[in-house]
Design a protein around this motif. Structure first.
Motif, mmCIF file in Angstrom:
data_model
loop_
_atom_site.group_PDB
_atom_site.id
_atom_site.type_symbol
_atom_site.label_atom_id
_atom_site.label_comp_id
_atom_site.label_asym_id
_atom_site.label_seq_id
_atom_site.Cartn_x
_atom_site.Cartn_y
_atom_site.Cartn_z
ATOM 1 N N VAL A 6 0.851 -1.187 0.000
ATOM 2 C CA VAL A 6 0.000 0.000 0.000
ATOM 3 C C VAL A 6 0.887 1.238 0.000
ATOM 4 C CG1 VAL A 6 -1.848 1.232 1.199
ATOM 5 C CG2 VAL A 6 -1.745 -1.259 1.339
ATOM 6 N N ALA A 7 0.557 2.183 -0.875
ATOM 7 C CA ALA A 7 1.245 3.475 -0.919
ATOM 8 C C ALA A 7 0.247 4.533 -0.457
ATOM 9 C CB ALA A 7 1.727 3.768 -2.337
ATOM 10 N N TYR A 8 0.589 5.239 0.606
ATOM 11 C CA TYR A 8 -0.297 6.263 1.176
ATOM 12 C C TYR A 8 0.149 7.646 0.713
ATOM 13 C CZ TYR A 8 -1.685 2.560 4.409
ATOM 14 O OH TYR A 8 -2.137 1.387 4.948
ATOM 15 N N TYR A 9 -0.807 8.432 0.265
ATOM 16 C CA TYR A 9 -0.539 9.782 -0.229
ATOM 17 C C TYR A 9 -1.278 10.808 0.618
ATOM 18 C CZ TYR A 9 1.292 7.902 -4.615
ATOM 19 O OH TYR A 9 2.041 7.250 -5.556
ATOM 20 N N LEU A 10 -0.568 11.837 1.048
ATOM 21 C CA LEU A 10 -1.236 12.986 1.653
ATOM 22 C C LEU A 10 -1.866 13.792 0.525
ATOM 23 C CD1 LEU A 10 1.470 14.034 4.255
ATOM 24 C CD2 LEU A 10 -0.703 12.890 4.716
ATOM 25 N N ALA A 11 -2.844 14.598 0.858
ATOM 26 C CA ALA A 11 -3.597 15.355 -0.153
ATOM 27 C C ALA A 11 -2.678 16.171 -1.054
ATOM 28 C CB ALA A 11 -4.624 16.252 0.534
ATOM 29 N N GLU A 12 -1.630 16.753 -0.486
ATOM 30 C CA GLU A 12 -0.766 17.622 -1.289
ATOM 31 C C GLU A 12 0.060 16.868 -2.336
ATOM 32 O OE1 GLU A 12 1.583 17.437 2.761
ATOM 33 O OE2 GLU A 12 -0.523 17.565 2.178
ATOM 34 N N HIS A 13 0.095 15.547 -2.249
ATOM 35 C CA HIS A 13 0.850 14.756 -3.224
ATOM 36 C C HIS A 13 -0.046 13.949 -4.161
ATOM 37 C CE1 HIS A 13 3.989 15.075 0.091
ATOM 38 N NE2 HIS A 13 4.279 15.962 -0.839
ATOM 39 N N MET A 14 -1.353 14.088 -4.012
ATOM 40 C CA MET A 14 -2.284 13.303 -4.827
ATOM 41 C C MET A 14 -2.166 13.601 -6.328
ATOM 42 S SD MET A 14 -3.980 11.039 -3.284
ATOM 43 C CE MET A 14 -5.192 10.739 -4.542
ATOM 44 N N HIS A 15 -1.708 14.771 -6.690
ATOM 45 C CA HIS A 15 -1.591 15.112 -8.111
ATOM 46 C C HIS A 15 -0.596 14.196 -8.842
ATOM 47 C CE1 HIS A 15 1.752 17.325 -6.307
ATOM 48 N NE2 HIS A 15 2.314 17.287 -7.493
ATOM 49 N N THR A 16 0.287 13.545 -8.117
ATOM 50 C CA THR A 16 1.280 12.659 -8.734
ATOM 51 C C THR A 16 0.749 11.237 -8.939
ATOM 52 O OG1 THR A 16 2.251 11.948 -6.632
ATOM 53 C CG2 THR A 16 3.148 13.958 -7.637
ATOM 54 N N LEU A 17 -0.403 10.949 -8.365
ATOM 55 C CA LEU A 17 -0.931 9.580 -8.385
ATOM 56 C C LEU A 17 -1.101 9.000 -9.793
ATOM 57 C CD1 LEU A 17 -1.924 7.174 -6.738
ATOM 58 C CD2 LEU A 17 -4.166 8.251 -6.671
#
Length: 122
Positions: free
Chosen positions: A86-97
């Protein structure tokens, strides 16, 4: 495949017992007024079964390393007794998903593993 009973037996042997989350820090992260402190939460999340699973299936560590070195996720770990990562993303990094998903699909296409991306609101 990773056998859950086998991973638990490896854990029960005892040499991996120290690989657990800091529950005091987790409680502090979750008890913040308003939203949880997701950075503190991610910094202290550990999967006690990850090391036993890796000791039985070293390929999991190879895949974890690929994911950790490829994506911009804020935290990467194995889920449960494996082999899901599982890779967890904070909201500020979601654009890279979207780019991360495309890249990992290309790199890991022959590994036969499932990668989950979990957005976290901060």
């Amino acid at each position: 495949t990773v056998s859950t009973p086998t991973v638990y037996r490896q854990f029960d042997i005892g040499k991996h017992r120290g690989m657990v989350s800091d529950t005091t820090a987790l409680r502090k992260a979750l008890s913040q007024k308003g939203a949880p402190d997701t950075k503190l939460l991610l910094a202290n999340m550990k999967n006690a079964l990850q090391d036993p699973a890796i000791s039985l299936h070293p390929k999991i560590q190879e895949i974890l390393n690929i994911v950790q070195n490829t994506v911009t996720a804020d935290h990467v770990q194995m889920s449960g007794s494996g082999p899901t990562i599982v890779a967890y993303y904070l909201a500020e990094h979601m654009h890279t998903l979207p780019d991360d998903v495309r890249l990992l699909k290309a790199i890991l296409k022959d590994y036969g593993c499932l990668i989950c991306f979990a957005p976290l609101l901060s």
